[in-house]
Design a protein around this motif. Structure first.
Motif, PDB file in Angstrom:
ATOM      1  N   ALA A 139       0.834  -1.193   0.000  1.00  0.00           N
ATOM      2  CA  ALA A 139       0.000   0.000   0.000  1.00  0.00           C
ATOM      3  C   ALA A 139       0.874   1.250   0.000  1.00  0.00           C
ATOM      4  CB  ALA A 139      -0.931  -0.009   1.211  1.00  0.00           C
ATOM      5  N   ASP A 140       0.550   2.198  -0.904  1.00  0.00           N
ATOM      6  CA  ASP A 140       1.289   3.460  -1.015  1.00  0.00           C
ATOM      7  C   ASP A 140       2.772   3.189  -1.273  1.00  0.00           C
ATOM      8  OD1 ASP A 140       1.608   6.144  -1.145  1.00  0.00           O
ATOM      9  OD2 ASP A 140       1.335   6.554   0.984  1.00  0.00           O
ATOM     10  N   PHE A 141       3.050   2.363  -2.299  1.00  0.00           N
ATOM     11  CA  PHE A 141       4.440   1.958  -2.552  1.00  0.00           C
ATOM     12  C   PHE A 141       5.290   3.137  -3.008  1.00  0.00           C
ATOM     13  CE2 PHE A 141       2.848   1.901  -6.824  1.00  0.00           C
ATOM     14  CZ  PHE A 141       3.944   2.033  -7.664  1.00  0.00           C
ATOM     15  N   LYS A 142       4.698   4.144  -3.669  1.00  0.00           N
ATOM     16  CA  LYS A 142       5.474   5.324  -4.064  1.00  0.00           C
ATOM     17  C   LYS A 142       6.054   6.051  -2.853  1.00  0.00           C
ATOM     18  CE  LYS A 142       5.341   5.889  -8.618  1.00  0.00           C
ATOM     19  NZ  LYS A 142       6.541   6.115  -9.448  1.00  0.00           N
ATOM     20  N   SER A 144      10.040  16.422  -2.492  1.00  0.00           N
ATOM     21  CA  SER A 144       9.367  15.135  -2.360  1.00  0.00           C
ATOM     22  C   SER A 144       7.867  15.334  -2.198  1.00  0.00           C
ATOM     23  CB  SER A 144       9.926  14.370  -1.156  1.00  0.00           C
ATOM     24  OG  SER A 144       9.192  13.192  -0.932  1.00  0.00           O
ATOM     25  N   PRO A 145       7.049  14.511  -2.863  1.00  0.00           N
ATOM     26  CA  PRO A 145       5.588  14.633  -2.689  1.00  0.00           C
ATOM     27  C   PRO A 145       5.105  14.113  -1.344  1.00  0.00           C
ATOM     28  CG  PRO A 145       6.099  12.783  -4.130  1.00  0.00           C
ATOM     29  CD  PRO A 145       7.407  13.463  -3.848  1.00  0.00           C
ATOM     30  N   TYR A 146       5.997  13.564  -0.545  1.00  0.00           N
ATOM     31  CA  TYR A 146       5.633  13.005   0.763  1.00  0.00           C
ATOM     32  C   TYR A 146       6.530  13.622   1.841  1.00  0.00           C
ATOM     33  CZ  TYR A 146       3.588   9.520  -2.364  1.00  0.00           C
ATOM     34  OH  TYR A 146       2.881   8.901  -3.355  1.00  0.00           O
ATOM     35  N   PRO A 147       6.086  13.592   3.078  1.00  0.00           N
ATOM     36  CA  PRO A 147       6.939  14.117   4.155  1.00  0.00           C
ATOM     37  C   PRO A 147       8.261  13.353   4.234  1.00  0.00           C
ATOM     38  CG  PRO A 147       4.685  13.775   4.920  1.00  0.00           C
ATOM     39  CD  PRO A 147       4.767  13.150   3.567  1.00  0.00           C
ATOM     40  N   LYS A 148       9.318  14.075   4.477  1.00  0.00           N
ATOM     41  CA  LYS A 148      10.630  13.443   4.542  1.00  0.00           C
ATOM     42  C   LYS A 148      10.781  12.640   5.830  1.00  0.00           C
ATOM     43  CE  LYS A 148      12.815  17.130   1.843  1.00  0.00           C
ATOM     44  NZ  LYS A 148      13.880  18.170   1.813  1.00  0.00           N
ATOM     45  N   PRO A 149      11.315  11.424   5.755  1.00  0.00           N
ATOM     46  CA  PRO A 149      11.513  10.628   6.966  1.00  0.00           C
ATOM     47  C   PRO A 149      12.607  11.242   7.840  1.00  0.00           C
ATOM     48  CG  PRO A 149      12.551   9.553   5.094  1.00  0.00           C
ATOM     49  CD  PRO A 149      11.800  10.722   4.542  1.00  0.00           C
TER      50      PRO A 149
END
Length: 238
Positions: free
Chosen positions: A59-62, A81-86
């Protein structure tokens, strides 16, 4: 002559992507403009997804691929990045320990479920409903017993175990007959091997029957030919 060994190279952070991807990420970190870094980062993300197609089932592999990109860069890559940075501090967080049940099972081949069902049956007040549930529990116990033991089990053994597990509160009539249960192999390969063996035996038996029929037909034909020859010889003599 210089040799390049893995022991002399930098540490491979995520081995499932390989060293070439790690070198690409390192190259992206050194690019001067954000536009170039974004363009190359997207290309590397596509390559990472191609190298690990099993992540498509996640799930949500991108999101996972972008997190891996940051991890490979040592959290140094500067891209949009389209997602929050870890966060680096979250990398070594270990999940809470799952406590295992410390419950004692009297007969492990029956399992804890049977003991729970017995406790529920002891609480039933309706005699008919209670007798039906006890009958079902005994049938289930017989099935569970045969699952782990190839030998057939007698109804007396099941009734005795039911009596012991219930503390003597649950019992069936002595003349009761439990459902007949046959052993079935748990391993499907073993089941397939047994079926193949039965087919070979049937084929061999059929081949043997066909040969016997052919031999019988040949014997009849020889007998008929001999009779015809004898009849012809007798006619010629007369």
């Amino acid at each position: 002559m210089n040799f390049d060994y893995n022991t002399t190279r930098s540490h491979l952070i995520l081995s499932e992507y390989g060293r070439n991807v790690q070198n690409m990420v390192k190259y992206i970190c050194e690019l001067p403009t954000i536009e170039e870094r974004n363009r190359y980062a997207q290309a590397v993300i596509d390559l990472m997804g191609f190298l690990n197609p099993h992540l498509r089932d996640v799930a949500d592999f991108k999101h996972k691929l972008w997190d891996h990109l940051h991890i490979i860069s040592g959290y140094k890559i500067d891209v949009d990045s389209p997602y929050p940075k870890p966060l680096p501090e979250n990398e070594n967080i270990r999940p809470d320990h799952i406590g295992y049940p410390q419950q004692r099972i009297t007969y492990k081949h029956y399992g804890k479920t049977v003991e729970t069902l017995i406790e529920r049956a002891r609480e039933i007040d309706d005699p008919e409903r209670k007798a039906a549930m006890v009958q079902s529990i005994a049938n289930f116990m017989k099935m569970a017993y045969v699952t782990w033991n190839k030998d057939n089990v007698s109804d007396e053994t099941i009734l005795k175990d039911l009596h012991d597990l219930s503390g003597g509160n649950l019992q069936l009539q002595e003349n009761v007959n439990l459902n007949k249960v046959e052993f079935r192999p748990v391993n499907p390969r073993q089941n397939n091997n047994n079926q193949n063996q039965n087919r070979r035996q049937n084929n061999n038996q059929n081949n043997g029957n066909n040969k016997n029929r052919q031999n019988n037909n040949q014997n009849r034909q020889r007998s008929n030919n001999n009779n015809n020859n004898n009849n012809n010889n007798n006619k010629q003599r007369h």
